[in-house]
Design a protein around this motif. Sequence first.
Motif, PDB file in Angstrom:
ATOM      1  N   GLU A 168      13.045   7.824   0.869  1.00 62.03           N
ATOM      2  CA  GLU A 168      11.665   8.311   0.818  1.00 62.03           C
ATOM      3  C   GLU A 168      10.674   7.182   1.104  1.00 62.03           C
ATOM      4  OE1 GLU A 168      14.382  10.800  -1.375  1.00 62.03           O
ATOM      5  OE2 GLU A 168      13.882   8.672  -1.555  1.00 62.03           O
ATOM      6  N   ASP A 169       9.541   7.541   1.715  1.00 60.38           N
ATOM      7  CA  ASP A 169       8.492   6.530   1.870  1.00 60.38           C
ATOM      8  C   ASP A 169       7.726   6.411   0.560  1.00 60.38           C
ATOM      9  OD1 ASP A 169       6.673   8.685   1.784  1.00 60.38           O
ATOM     10  OD2 ASP A 169       6.571   8.803   3.978  1.00 60.38           O
ATOM     11  N   ASN A 208       0.847  -1.204   0.000  1.00 56.54           N
ATOM     12  CA  ASN A 208       0.000   0.000   0.000  1.00 56.54           C
ATOM     13  C   ASN A 208       0.873   1.242   0.000  1.00 56.54           C
ATOM     14  OD1 ASN A 208       0.377   1.035   2.905  1.00 56.54           O
ATOM     15  ND2 ASN A 208      -0.203  -1.116   3.223  1.00 56.54           N
ATOM     16  N   ILE A 209       0.230   2.386  -0.246  1.00 48.89           N
ATOM     17  CA  ILE A 209       0.948   3.642  -0.437  1.00 48.89           C
ATOM     18  C   ILE A 209       1.546   4.185   0.857  1.00 48.89           C
ATOM     19  CG2 ILE A 209      -0.998   5.213  -0.068  1.00 48.89           C
ATOM     20  CD1 ILE A 209       0.004   6.731  -2.606  1.00 48.89           C
ATOM     21  N   PHE A 210       1.135   3.663   1.992  1.00 48.56           N
ATOM     22  CA  PHE A 210       1.625   4.168   3.279  1.00 48.56           C
ATOM     23  C   PHE A 210       2.815   3.361   3.806  1.00 48.56           C
ATOM     24  CE2 PHE A 210      -2.980   5.038   3.042  1.00 48.56           C
ATOM     25  CZ  PHE A 210      -2.908   6.420   2.970  1.00 48.56           C
ATOM     26  N   SER A 211       3.399   2.542   2.958  1.00 45.09           N
ATOM     27  CA  SER A 211       4.520   1.694   3.359  1.00 45.09           C
ATOM     28  C   SER A 211       5.845   2.466   3.315  1.00 45.09           C
ATOM     29  CB  SER A 211       4.622   0.485   2.436  1.00 45.09           C
ATOM     30  OG  SER A 211       3.430  -0.259   2.418  1.00 45.09           O
ATOM     31  N   SER A 212       6.859   1.852   3.876  1.00 44.86           N
ATOM     32  CA  SER A 212       8.230   2.343   3.734  1.00 44.86           C
ATOM     33  C   SER A 212       9.080   1.173   3.254  1.00 44.86           C
ATOM     34  CB  SER A 212       8.758   2.894   5.058  1.00 44.86           C
ATOM     35  OG  SER A 212       8.741   1.892   6.064  1.00 44.86           O
ATOM     36  N   GLU A 238       4.633   6.951  -0.295  1.00 42.13           N
ATOM     37  CA  GLU A 238       3.752   8.061  -0.650  1.00 42.13           C
ATOM     38  C   GLU A 238       4.531   9.172  -1.352  1.00 42.13           C
ATOM     39  OE1 GLU A 238       0.073  10.530   1.419  1.00 42.13           O
ATOM     40  OE2 GLU A 238       1.614   9.610   2.683  1.00 42.13           O
ATOM     41  N   TYR A 239       5.718   9.475  -0.873  1.00 40.63           N
ATOM     42  CA  TYR A 239       6.546  10.513  -1.482  1.00 40.63           C
ATOM     43  C   TYR A 239       7.055  10.062  -2.854  1.00 40.63           C
ATOM     44  CZ  TYR A 239       9.917  14.326  -1.758  1.00 40.63           C
ATOM     45  OH  TYR A 239      10.615  15.440  -2.155  1.00 40.63           O
TER      46      TYR A 239
END
Length: 308
Positions: A60-61, A50-54, A63-64
């Motif tokens: 950068e995570d 998902n987009i909230f992962s690192s 989302e960035y």
Amino acid sequence: MSDIQNSNEYVFGPLEPGYGITFGNAVRRILLSSIKGLGLVGFKIKGVNNIFSSINGVSEDVEYIAVNLKKIVFKSDLEEFSMTLNAKGGKVDASMFDSVPGVEILNPEQYICNLSDSADISIEIFVQSGKGYVSSDMLEVPEGFIKLDSAFSPIERVSYNVKDMRVGQKTDYDQLSFNIKTNGSVDSYDALMKAFKILKDQSVDLMEKDDASDEEVEEVEVIADARWNDEIASSLQLSKRAQNVISNLKFIYIGDLITATEKDLFSVAGCGRTTVDEIRSVLQSKYKFDLDTKIEDWSEIRPKGMVL
């Protein structure tokens, strides 16, 4: 890319008084909403759900990273395509995507992320053709891709300006200019011509629907409004110049004014765009009325005793 003119000013004229704003506003809205472009609508990164992962070893995570991916500008005649990138260690930018026939990345220097020496990343993006802004829930992407909102429009900025233009002895004709900046995927002049064509085609469609002989067109009933009988002098707070225009035309009632056209007002010596705009603005503010309103048999239902 050298043959693409992505920023320029285009000037048109002369136009009849008032037509500058009419065409300028319509064409600007079409340019921003209806010129097709390419947008990144989905992506996937190996090992990311998902987009909230690192990601380990990535500065950068996710989302960035997604924000940076959306800044890539594509040029292609394809309706949709995908591209992949595999990198290890160091700075990652758009130039590192594997090439796809018929697709050009116009800003290959676009930064995506930075990896530690031992880290690697595998990215796949999905790009579609579309118009305007579309939220992610309205888009369809292949299974496994994370969906993103997309701004498809290749128009980065558009403004228009209207100036008075002299034609013979008349000085109140309009000169219309557009200042257009694109992202480089389309030529600014081509985009403007497409906008004009869209406006023309839509107008033709409306005319054809109106002229359809095999369809019954329901007549819209105009309900009489008591405010038509309000006297202009006591109802509208106008400048002396605007009052003189109305006086010259012998308008007494609001109905007299709203059934008039801009051409009627411009026929009075000394009446220019500023005066007409003032009258329209005050009408809108006080009554939500506008000029060139069709009132059937106004001359018959107009209050008696005052003759135009």
